[in-house]
Design an enzyme around this catalytic site. Structure first.
Site, mmCIF file in Angstrom:
data_model
loop_
_atom_site.group_PDB
_atom_site.id
_atom_site.type_symbol
_atom_site.label_atom_id
_atom_site.label_comp_id
_atom_site.label_asym_id
_atom_site.label_seq_id
_atom_site.Cartn_x
_atom_site.Cartn_y
_atom_site.Cartn_z
ATOM 1 N N ASP A 165 43.368 21.133 41.124
ATOM 2 C CA ASP A 165 44.097 20.585 42.272
ATOM 3 C C ASP A 165 44.085 19.064 42.136
ATOM 4 O O ASP A 165 43.437 18.516 41.243
ATOM 5 C CB ASP A 165 43.503 21.076 43.598
ATOM 6 C CG ASP A 165 42.093 20.569 43.834
ATOM 7 O OD1 ASP A 165 41.587 19.784 43.004
ATOM 8 O OD2 ASP A 165 41.501 20.952 44.846
ATOM 9 N N SER A 166 44.793 18.379 43.022
ATOM 10 C CA SER A 166 44.957 16.938 42.839
ATOM 11 C C SER A 166 43.776 16.144 43.358
ATOM 12 O O SER A 166 43.642 14.959 43.077
ATOM 13 C CB SER A 166 46.192 16.478 43.598
ATOM 14 O OG SER A 166 45.944 16.581 44.992
ATOM 15 N N ASP B 226 45.925 31.373 45.330
ATOM 16 C CA ASP B 226 44.496 31.114 45.154
ATOM 17 C C ASP B 226 43.880 31.126 46.535
ATOM 18 O O ASP B 226 44.555 30.815 47.519
ATOM 19 C CB ASP B 226 44.239 29.734 44.526
ATOM 20 C CG ASP B 226 44.267 28.617 45.559
ATOM 21 O OD1 ASP B 226 45.377 28.206 45.928
ATOM 22 O OD2 ASP B 226 43.194 28.200 46.022
ATOM 23 N N CYS C 63 36.365 52.406 41.353
ATOM 24 C CA CYS C 63 36.496 50.993 40.977
ATOM 25 C C CYS C 63 35.749 50.760 39.660
ATOM 26 O O CYS C 63 34.628 51.223 39.483
ATOM 27 C CB CYS C 63 35.925 50.091 42.074
ATOM 28 S SG CYS C 63 35.936 48.337 41.625
ATOM 29 N N CYS D 223 34.842 47.817 38.403
ATOM 30 C CA CYS D 223 34.212 46.493 38.341
ATOM 31 C C CYS D 223 32.749 46.624 37.915
ATOM 32 O O CYS D 223 32.169 47.702 38.000
ATOM 33 C CB CYS D 223 34.325 45.775 39.693
ATOM 34 S SG CYS D 223 33.006 46.166 40.846
ATOM 35 N N CYS E 87 30.537 48.277 40.726
ATOM 36 C CA CYS E 87 30.772 49.692 41.043
ATOM 37 C C CYS E 87 30.487 50.629 39.875
ATOM 38 O O CYS E 87 30.153 51.790 40.076
ATOM 39 C CB CYS E 87 32.205 49.896 41.530
ATOM 40 S SG CYS E 87 32.516 49.075 43.105
ATOM 41 N N HIS F 277 32.929 42.258 42.601
ATOM 42 C CA HIS F 277 33.768 43.351 43.121
ATOM 43 C C HIS F 277 35.006 42.796 43.811
ATOM 44 O O HIS F 277 36.121 43.259 43.567
ATOM 45 C CB HIS F 277 32.994 44.252 44.089
ATOM 46 C CG HIS F 277 33.902 45.194 44.810
ATOM 47 N ND1 HIS F 277 34.327 46.394 44.271
ATOM 48 C CD2 HIS F 277 34.563 45.072 45.994
ATOM 49 C CE1 HIS F 277 35.192 46.967 45.097
ATOM 50 N NE2 HIS F 277 35.346 46.191 46.152
#
Ligand code: ZN
Length: 375
Positions: free
Chosen positions: A89-90, A271, A309, A311, A314, A340
């Site tokens: 970001d700036s 984001d 899931c 991930c 999980c 997760h």
């Protein structure tokens, strides 16, 4: 370079080509404020949870460890060991929200560091120089994000200055990309649309910045206090005036439902700190809505957070175990919950892209919202 692959209504399915690889859009960028996702998540972990783009905060890295230090160490990619795209970001948003005693002038902003109170000046040129030192894939233009409740006259004045700052950013980025000492001479620049909740200011500003032929366009200043309906309305009126053949980025948004609505309105990049922040507090996203792992009913629950899931949490651990870790304030509890949640977001984006490929995004969106109890 952005390639629009398909459209369904206003929703876009695209590919964004960068020097650090191709980003499939729509995409959710995983926020690592100080070059790390909060919750002890490493870039190795990011590879495992389908992260395409990592986002770092310029202001934080400028203050500590210093962008000059990162440049000396070969840039952000080398520093954090991540070879895929990074968006920085700036620094503007943090300057306006975190730093003390700021003074906005035509040349830029004077403020005090939130770490040690020292005086810092940041303007468009400084922001570009810092981001060039960090050598991110995508740099964001330096802008002011006026409050959603700001007076019309203030917003008009601020947006006009943001446009003047954007032109200075573009000029400085071109200069920096031409220097021999620049780590990433292919660094790209996204401009930011502002205008609070005034339709005409938003539209005029979108038209004006569209003419600057930037690599991408963001919509800033939303999700800062206005209602979801106001945010969707601003997207409805603004996005059609941004170039279709460039990526659109909705900054700082949002919940899974916000993202589905954003995609439907033509947004490519998102984001948000929600998945990591909520994860650290034991609040988890699932296809059946949110769950709070601190709830007593999970004490002896041997199921994973979400059945099916894939991930890292999980695949191996139970709700009961992770709940115990959270209650014992063990770092691992937070870490598993953050993994997760980010995996849930990244997987939803993958599903969105598949649905767009098949021309069934609208149906997918309705099913997903219904499943999460939000239709
Ligand atoms: Zn999971």
């Amino acid at each position: 370079m952005y390639k629009l692959l398909k459209q369904e209504g206003r929703a876009k399915r695209g590919e964004f080509h960068t020097v650090h690889g191709v980003v499939q859009t729509p995409v959710f960028m995983n926020v690592g404020t100080v070059a790390a996702i909060k919750g002890a998540v490493s870039t190795q972990d990011l590879q495992e949870i389908k992260t395409q783009v990592q986002l770092s905060n310029t202001y934080h890295l400028h203050v500590r460890p210093g962008d000059d230090v990162i440049k000396e160490l070969g840039g952000l990619h080398k520093f954090m060991v991540w070879d895929k795209p990074i968006l920085t970001d700036s620094g503007g948003f943090q300057v306006f929200s975190l730093a003390g005693l700021r003074k906005i002038k035509e040349e830029g902003v004077y403020f005090h560091s939130h770490i040690d109170g020292r005086k810092i000046f940041m303007g468009p040129e400084e922001s570009m120089q810092i981001q060039s030192n960090l050598a991110s894939t995508i740099a964001m233009a330096f802008d002011e994000c006026p409050s959603s409740v700001a007076e019309r006259s203030y917003v008009e004045h601020s947006v006009a200055r943001t446009t003047r700052w954007l032109k200075r950013c573009k000029k400085e980025m071109t200069r920096l990309n031409g220097l021999e000492s620049t780590i990433n001479p292919g660094q790209m620049l996204f401009g930011i649309n502002q205008g609070a909740i005034f339709d005409d200011i938003r539209v005029d500003h979108a038209k004006e910045i569209a003419e600057l032929d930037l690599d991408g366009y963001a919509i800033g200043g939303l999700a800062v206090g206005e209602s979801h309906e106001e945010m969707y309305h601003i997207l409805d009126v603004t996005v059609p005036h941004l170039p279709l053949e460039k990526p659109t980025y909705l900054m700082g948004v949002g919940t899974p439902a916000n993202i589905l609505e954003g995609v439907a309105r033509g947004v490519d990049f998102f984001d948000c700190v929600y998945p990591s922040r909520n994860g650290r507090h034991g609040h988890l996203y699932t296809n059946h809505g949110k769950m709070n792992l601190f709830n007593q009913k999970y004490e002896k629950d041997s199921r994973p957070i979400e059945e099916g899931c894939q991930c890292p949490a999980c695949r191996h651990y139970s709700r009961a175990y992770i709940r115990h870790l959270l209650k014992a304030k063990e770092m691992l509890g937070m870490r598993l919950c953050v993994l997760h949640n980010l995996y849930f977001y990244n997987t939803m984006m993958e599903e969105i892209r598949e649905a767009l490929d098949l021309g069934r995004f609208h149906a997918y969106k309705e099913e997903k919202l219904y499943g999460m109890g939000q239709s």
